[in-house]
Design an enzyme around this catalytic site. Structure first.
Site, mmCIF file in Angstrom:
data_model
loop_
_atom_site.group_PDB
_atom_site.id
_atom_site.type_symbol
_atom_site.label_atom_id
_atom_site.label_comp_id
_atom_site.label_asym_id
_atom_site.label_seq_id
_atom_site.Cartn_x
_atom_site.Cartn_y
_atom_site.Cartn_z
ATOM 1 N N GLU A 133 23.630 -23.885 -29.762
ATOM 2 C CA GLU A 133 23.087 -23.590 -31.099
ATOM 3 C C GLU A 133 21.791 -24.353 -31.358
ATOM 4 O O GLU A 133 21.529 -24.799 -32.477
ATOM 5 C CB GLU A 133 24.123 -23.948 -32.187
ATOM 6 C CG GLU A 133 25.462 -23.261 -32.019
ATOM 7 C CD GLU A 133 26.446 -23.530 -33.140
ATOM 8 O OE1 GLU A 133 26.024 -24.002 -34.212
ATOM 9 O OE2 GLU A 133 27.645 -23.268 -32.950
ATOM 10 N N ASN A 168 33.430 -26.355 -28.461
ATOM 11 C CA ASN A 168 32.055 -26.383 -28.984
ATOM 12 C C ASN A 168 31.963 -27.355 -30.163
ATOM 13 O O ASN A 168 32.836 -27.373 -31.021
ATOM 14 C CB ASN A 168 31.712 -24.959 -29.479
ATOM 15 C CG ASN A 168 30.258 -24.758 -29.808
ATOM 16 O OD1 ASN A 168 29.382 -25.082 -29.005
ATOM 17 N ND2 ASN A 168 29.966 -24.204 -30.985
ATOM 18 N N GLU A 181 34.224 -27.547 -33.448
ATOM 19 C CA GLU A 181 34.046 -28.668 -34.391
ATOM 20 C C GLU A 181 35.350 -29.355 -34.791
ATOM 21 O O GLU A 181 35.579 -29.634 -35.966
ATOM 22 C CB GLU A 181 33.292 -28.181 -35.642
ATOM 23 C CG GLU A 181 31.948 -27.567 -35.310
ATOM 24 C CD GLU A 181 31.205 -27.034 -36.532
ATOM 25 O OE1 GLU A 181 31.710 -27.177 -37.656
ATOM 26 O OE2 GLU A 181 30.095 -26.487 -36.343
ATOM 27 N N HIS A 213 21.896 -29.114 -33.038
ATOM 28 C CA HIS A 213 21.022 -28.879 -34.191
ATOM 29 C C HIS A 213 20.287 -30.196 -34.441
ATOM 30 O O HIS A 213 20.861 -31.120 -35.025
ATOM 31 C CB HIS A 213 21.847 -28.525 -35.426
ATOM 32 C CG HIS A 213 22.598 -27.228 -35.288
ATOM 33 N ND1 HIS A 213 21.970 -26.006 -35.334
ATOM 34 C CD2 HIS A 213 23.911 -26.971 -35.096
ATOM 35 C CE1 HIS A 213 22.870 -25.038 -35.192
ATOM 36 N NE2 HIS A 213 24.049 -25.606 -35.039
ATOM 37 N N ASP A 247 18.408 -25.851 -32.408
ATOM 38 C CA ASP A 247 17.210 -25.681 -33.229
ATOM 39 C C ASP A 247 16.608 -27.058 -33.411
ATOM 40 O O ASP A 247 17.311 -28.061 -33.403
ATOM 41 C CB ASP A 247 17.450 -24.956 -34.575
ATOM 42 C CG ASP A 247 18.712 -25.367 -35.301
ATOM 43 O OD1 ASP A 247 19.040 -26.561 -35.292
ATOM 44 O OD2 ASP A 247 19.368 -24.491 -35.895
HETATM 45 O O1 9MR Z 1 24.327 -19.898 -39.363
HETATM 46 C C1 9MR Z 1 25.597 -19.837 -39.999
HETATM 47 C C2 9MR Z 1 25.416 -19.660 -41.502
HETATM 48 O O2 9MR Z 1 24.882 -18.385 -41.760
HETATM 49 C C3 9MR Z 1 26.748 -19.819 -42.206
HETATM 50 O O3 9MR Z 1 26.527 -19.793 -43.605
HETATM 51 C C4 9MR Z 1 27.371 -21.123 -41.794
HETATM 52 C C5 9MR Z 1 28.710 -21.289 -42.495
HETATM 53 O O4 9MR Z 1 29.532 -22.219 -41.886
HETATM 54 O O5 9MR Z 1 27.557 -21.151 -40.392
HETATM 55 C C6 9MR Z 1 26.346 -21.123 -39.710
HETATM 56 O O6 9MR Z 1 26.583 -21.244 -38.328
HETATM 57 C C7 9MR Z 1 27.201 -22.458 -37.904
HETATM 58 C C8 9MR Z 1 28.011 -22.163 -36.677
HETATM 59 O O7 9MR Z 1 28.915 -21.137 -36.918
HETATM 60 C C9 9MR Z 1 28.754 -23.409 -36.210
HETATM 61 N N1 9MR Z 1 27.872 -24.514 -36.029
HETATM 62 C C10 9MR Z 1 26.956 -24.805 -37.113
HETATM 63 C C11 9MR Z 1 26.188 -23.542 -37.490
HETATM 64 C C12 9MR Z 1 25.165 -23.838 -38.548
HETATM 65 O O8 9MR Z 1 25.824 -24.242 -39.726
#
Ligand code: 9MR
Length: 463
Positions: A273, A204, A159, A243, A275
């Site tokens: 990732e 990513n 990111e 997402h 969904d």
């Molecule tokens: O699913 C993850 C969630 O439990 C955490 O609170 C969050 C914090 O940043 O991160 C989520 O996972 C993220 C991933 O690491 C990077 N891309 C976006 C995902 C969803 O937020």
């Protein structure tokens, strides 16, 4: 009741054809079996609840049966792996790696250099370029080095592109960019490669599925990949997080276009990732047509994935709607393959339909065959074969009365229930001589009672 009748007819049909239900089970492959035949990896995260032993037993049973690639939801991130300076905590990541190895599952590592979920202590060095470079290098060397040969692929940078649609790096709220500048990305790839020369290394990001056009994230990333390749920066893959929402109907074809652009640069594209959520307000009002639409979108992503030869991994950000970041953080809901009761949704059937519509002979793999030689000390999720091979056990018996399954001849047996297609629907440990089959809908099932090397299988009807 209608469901029960339908299943009864199916079972009766199979029996009349001279096949037992175990053959019916064996005939229905899992996602991971079809993925492997096609040289691909399909998987989901292990939610943080799994790491904390706070998740239903069905979760792991389905996970290892159906999937062949795994990612930790939070447990390999910077704040989890280096909570204090130069003090590393690999315990939870190790737990996942051991689970993956026991079940023949590939591991993606997520994520090394990211502006979010950085340990607080790093901010003490904000703006100090040399110190931050040393911190990031030390982190990458230790983390990648610890799992060398065990983590097949890393999200090296996550990111790093901004959300402004002006094709630029994220320049605010990023301790790495603000202190080091864009060279933190190049360096991160070089350090990761030095620490594990065999690992795949990805950039990513989210919103890459919005397409290649002037100023878009996807176009910017393709330009950077071009530059990295020209400069021998060891990037091998891009991850599109993806997402999305149910309304984002154009996104699968955007992912196809991105895959093609990256293919020209010799780089793999992975869906990392996925969904496909519904607006949260629609919870409780969703009907068959909504779930069918969701299934259709999943199908399109899987079609693109199987048709593009430089796509390798298809990872969904969660397994069951009972555990998903969408509800907590996104104002979305029900974006995954299994519902809150662990029942496969139409999206699951769509993934299977796509796999079946793309025979192995037509799907190209971006990997050498040896990537599937992952050590596997468990049953590698191949529960249907285990069912077929072991159908009796002496001195072990079971009796169902209502929903109470009484087991004799075993002290602590594991009890698992499979639906008529061989999909795990229930799992529990018998410690009191009986197990309550709660939360299982009426229908025909195969129950497996397992203790040590002894397996007992029996058909049961739950009414
Ligand atoms: O699913 C993850 C969630 O439990 C955490 O609170 C969050 C914090 O940043 O991160 C989520 O996972 C993220 C991933 O690491 C990077 N891309 C976006 C995902 C969803 O937020």
């Amino acid at each position: 009741m209608e469901m029960f009748n339908r299943l009864s007819r199916l079972a009766l049909g199979a029996a009349l054809l001279g096949t037992g239900i175990t053959d019916v089970l064996a005939a229905e492959p899992t996602i991971r079996e079809l993925a492997k035949e096609r040289g691909r990896f399909i998987g989901t995260i292990l939610n943080s609840e799994w790491f904390n032993d706070a998740i239903e037993p069905e979760f792991e049973q389905i996970h290892k049966t159906q999937f062949n690639v795994v990612v930790a939801e939070n447990e390999m991130k910077f704040d989890a792996t280096e909570p204090q300076e130069n003090e590393f905590n690999f315990a939870k990541g190790d737990k996942m790696v051991e689970y993956a190895q026991a079940n023949g599952i590939r591991v993606r590592g997520h994520a090394l250099a990211w502006h979010s979920q950085v340990a607080n202590w790093v901010n003490n060095y904000a703006g100090q370029k040399d110190k931050l470079l040393a911190v990031l290098k030390n982190h990458i060397e230790n983390v990648v080095g610890h799992w060398k040969g065990k983590v097949a692929e890393w999200d090296v940078v996550n990111e790093a592109v901004n959300d402004e649609y002006n094709a630029g790096w994220r320049s605010t709220n990023s301790v790495w960019y603000e202190g080091i500048g864009a060279e933190f990305l190049d360096s991160a790839f070089v350090w990761a490669h030095a620490a594990d020369p065999d690992a795949e290394l990805c950039y990513n990001d989210y919103s890459l599925e919005w397409g290649l056009r002037e100023g878009s994230k996807a176009s910017f990333v393709v330009e950077q990949v071009k530059r990295w390749k020209q400069n021998n920066i060891p990037i091998t893959c891009v991850g599109t997080q993806t997402h999305i929402e149910i309304a984002h109907e154009t996104t699968p074809q955007n992912v196809r276009a991105l895959a093609k652009a990256l293919a020209e640069l010799g780089v793999t594209l992975n869906i990392t990732e996925l969904d496909i959520g519904f607006p949260k307000g629609s919870a409780g009002q969703l009907g068959a047509a909504d779930y069918a639409k969701q299934g259709h979108l999943y199908r399109q992503f899987m079609d693109v994935f199987l048709e593009e030869p430089n796509m390798g991994e298809f990872v969904i950000w969660g397994l069951t709607d009972a555990h998903s970041w969408l509800d907590d953080q996104q104002g979305k809901t029900e974006g995954l393959l299994y519902d809150k009761q662990y029942k496969p949704k139409p999206a699951y059937d769509s993934i299977m339909a796509s796999l079946n519509a793309h025979p192995a002979s037509e799907v190209k793999s971006p990997y050498p065959e040896s990537v599937f030689d992952t050590p596997c000390s468990g049953n590698c999720g191949d529960s249907t074969i285990a069912i077929k091979l072991a159908t009796t056990a002496s001195n072990l018996s079971m009796h169902l009365s209502g929903r109470t399954l009484t087991i004799t001849g075993a002290v602590t047996a594991k009890v698992e229930l499979f639906d008529i297609q061989g999909r795990p629907v229930f799992s529990a440990k018998n410690e009191k001589g009986s197990v309550e089959l709660q939360g299982v809908s009426e229908g025909l099932y195969v129950v497996r009672v397992h203790e040590g090397s002894r397996n007992l299988l029996q058909r049961i009807a739950i009414k």
